[in-house]
Design a protein around this motif. Structure first.
Motif, PDB file in Angstrom:
ATOM      1  N   TRP A   1      -2.620  -7.912  -6.146  1.00  0.00           N
ATOM      2  CA  TRP A   1      -2.535  -9.317  -6.257  1.00  0.00           C
ATOM      3  C   TRP A   1      -3.462 -10.357  -6.159  1.00  0.00           C
ATOM      4  N   VAL A   2      -3.777 -10.357  -5.260  1.00  0.00           N
ATOM      5  CA  VAL A   2      -4.883 -10.737  -4.423  1.00  0.00           C
ATOM      6  C   VAL A   2      -6.051 -11.394  -5.388  1.00  0.00           C
TER       7      VAL A   2
ATOM      8  N   ALA B   1      -4.637 -18.797  -1.193  1.00  0.00           N
ATOM      9  CA  ALA B   1      -5.029 -17.761  -0.619  1.00  0.00           C
ATOM     10  C   ALA B   1      -6.075 -16.710  -1.008  1.00  0.00           C
TER      11      ALA B   1
ATOM     12  N   CYS C   1       0.027  -6.480  -2.582  1.00  0.00           N
ATOM     13  CA  CYS C   1      -0.896  -6.971  -2.225  1.00  0.00           C
ATOM     14  C   CYS C   1      -2.619  -7.558  -2.236  1.00  0.00           C
ATOM     15  N   ARG C   2      -3.224  -6.413  -2.516  1.00  0.00           N
ATOM     16  CA  ARG C   2      -4.429  -5.643  -2.830  1.00  0.00           C
ATOM     17  C   ARG C   2      -4.082  -6.393  -4.118  1.00  0.00           C
TER      18      ARG C   2
ATOM     19  N   GLN D   1      -4.259  -9.436   4.089  1.00  0.00           N
ATOM     20  CA  GLN D   1      -4.705  -9.167   3.213  1.00  0.00           C
ATOM     21  C   GLN D   1      -5.468  -8.871   3.596  1.00  0.00           C
TER      22      GLN D   1
ATOM     23  N   GLU E   1     -13.902  -7.658  -3.322  1.00  0.00           N
ATOM     24  CA  GLU E   1     -12.504  -7.757  -4.810  1.00  0.00           C
ATOM     25  C   GLU E   1     -13.504  -7.404  -6.247  1.00  0.00           C
TER      26      GLU E   1
ATOM     27  N   SER F   1      -5.602  -4.634   3.839  1.00  0.00           N
ATOM     28  CA  SER F   1      -4.680  -4.961   2.542  1.00  0.00           C
ATOM     29  C   SER F   1      -6.541  -4.483   1.605  1.00  0.00           C
ATOM     30  N   ILE F   2      -7.504  -5.383   1.171  1.00  0.00           N
ATOM     31  CA  ILE F   2      -8.773  -5.284   0.995  1.00  0.00           C
ATOM     32  C   ILE F   2     -10.360  -4.889   1.592  1.00  0.00           C
TER      33      ILE F   2
ATOM     34  N   GLN G   1      -3.011 -14.098   6.326  1.00  0.00           N
ATOM     35  CA  GLN G   1      -3.621 -13.904   5.772  1.00  0.00           C
ATOM     36  C   GLN G   1      -4.509 -12.347   6.778  1.00  0.00           C
TER      37      GLN G   1
END
Lengths: 311, 311
Positions: free
Chosen positions: A230-231, A263, A227-228, B203, A277, B206-207, B200
């Motif tokens: 991908w985002v 997203a 997920c990380r 995410q 990010e 994960s981030i 959400q």
């Protein structure tokens, strides 16, 4: 709702979950990506981390220098090394390890194929990584796991409380249980927490968590990493790198830009959160990953041109 | 069953949970033990860790050199520093940070007491710790949390499945819900997992997991640390070290030897698991902790002899 990144595991090292490897009384976590003729691996003792990225040329050179009497195709070698590192310790193999701060050497010898193959020696030679790698590959994922599992825990408690309300409604309206053992007590979160911490398993969790790492733990690690990844990688194009069985799969598709857009712009995540990010550490990691993928792709391309026989 | 180590938090640094501190766009985790006239603190960016242990003599010396016009009793200073580091960033204070691999300097200036106190400057000067400290204070606790939360998750799923069996029994015997909104769907673990990962919040986990660290997270960190400390420190005598409010409590009692014995000899934990407690890293950490406790005790003893007035 389908989750593309879940069905099509990424080939990058950062999305591989850790596995426990116990050698000579030392407990390590290892992960790796093994391709047809190359590999990249990481190993940590939870305080330092070491890595090895080996391309086809060096793979064959090391194989020859350690096993002058054996000529095996790269695919056989990497398949065997995958087994030795990530499914090990294998009973038929002998493991030994030597750790310094800058270098970790894991030596494994055993039959090359099956129980009756010729004796084959291998030395994994891993060099210490920058401290950011430990953060990115271990600390941050563990933070993510703890936070996500706590969220899931809270959600499950909500569900239980709803079930209790339903049960109370039936009982208050005269329903009687037909088999006594099916009756449950109303859930009490505080009592549950107290019950959990007095168990022997709580002590095991606190002292020896590695003994409890299982496939559920690995699945969550993988999901959060995917997920990380991908985002934060909307600019990474699809990769068709072929991995060895058991180490993952391929990106068969990506979410359409419309979904990626929604997203990354949803108001429930603040600008502060998004800025993480593109932090320097994130960029450094991304560079490392891209470089690794490039090397492995090159290595795979080379491999297509060569064919060798075992023995 | 009462859990003594839970009701009486240990004064050692390793049992303090991490808190998030965001300064100049840098996100750090901090923890500390603040006594009447000394402190010990740790700070990490998740890849490196720095620490400062300051006794009364050096505390007063630094206070004087940075604030020549202010004479404050050590208790007021440490109480103020506790607020600035662990409750921060405080609105009335100005924070700045400088990080090198070997040294982390966090400078904070603001009113000494309340909003109207005199301007008071402080520099926390933390030195890089050996990598084992990161393992012991961050990585291992995070591994423990992930494993324990997964265990709790599984237990909660068991409870839900029992509730569903009870509900099915009522329904099959003709019970009807009195208010439709109280009715629940049978729980499906796979559907639950899929539901969780498409949100959400997944995410965010994960981030940006640090944004979700809350008191539940800190409670679990503390419980696991206290448990680990308790299991491995049967030779540590009761400490009556007095901590500042908000940083913890005191050991008022210890479990009787009979209980400690049963906890460390129960057959469900293999000899391999127990041997971890006396590993070199564990011993090194224990030595560090004991040395720290000795320094802080000495510092406290000194403090009793001196009294100073604010201003």
């Amino acid at each position: 709702m389908a989750v593309p990144w879940r069905k099509n595991p990424n080939t990058s090292l950062e999305c591989q979950p850790w596995r426990k490897l116990s050698v000579e009384g030392k407990i390590l976590l290892v992960k790796g990506v093994f391709l047809a003729s190359s590999y990249s691996i990481l190993c940590t003792d939870s305080s330092l981390m070491w890595e090895e990225i080996l391309d086809e040329e060096n793979l064959l050179e090391r194989s020859k220098s350690l096993n002058s009497h054996i000529e095996a195709p790269p695919t056989v070698i990497t398949q065997q090394l995958l087994q030795r590192l990530l499914n090990g310790p294998l009973i038929k193999c002998k493991y030994s390890i030597n750790i310094t701060e800058s270098l970790l050497t894991l030596s494994v010898s055993g039959p090359l194929q099956g129980d009756s193959g010729p004796e084959y020696q291998w030395n994994f030679c891993l060099h210490k990584t920058p401290s950011l790698v430990l953060k990115h590959q271990l600390v941050n994922p563990l933070l993510s796991m703890s936070v996500e599992l706590l969220r899931q825990r809270n959600r499950l408690v909500d569900i239980i409380e709803k079930k209790d309300k339903e049960i109370r409604d039936y009982r208050e309206n005269g329903a009687v249980i037909s088999r006594k053992h099916l009756e449950t007590l109303p859930f009490d979160e505080k009592a549950f927490t107290n019950e959990m911490i007095v168990t022997q398993d709580f002590q095991v969790s606190s002292i020896d968590p590695l003994s409890s790492i299982d496939s559920s733990w690995q699945d969550l690690y993988r999901d959060l990493s995917l997920c990380r990844n991908w985002v934060s990688s909307t600019d990474v194009t699809s990769s068709t790198t072929e991995m060895l069985p058991g180490t993952g799969g391929t990106w068969e598709n990506k979410l359409p830009p419309s979904l990626i857009g929604s997203a990354t712009t949803t108001p429930s995540v603040s600008p502060k959160k998004r800025s993480l990010e593109s932090s320097p550490s994130k960029d450094a990691e991304k560079m490392r990953r891209l470089e690794l993928e490039r090397q492995l792709e090159n290595s795979k391309a080379k491999n297509k041109k060569k064919k060798k026989k075992l023995m």
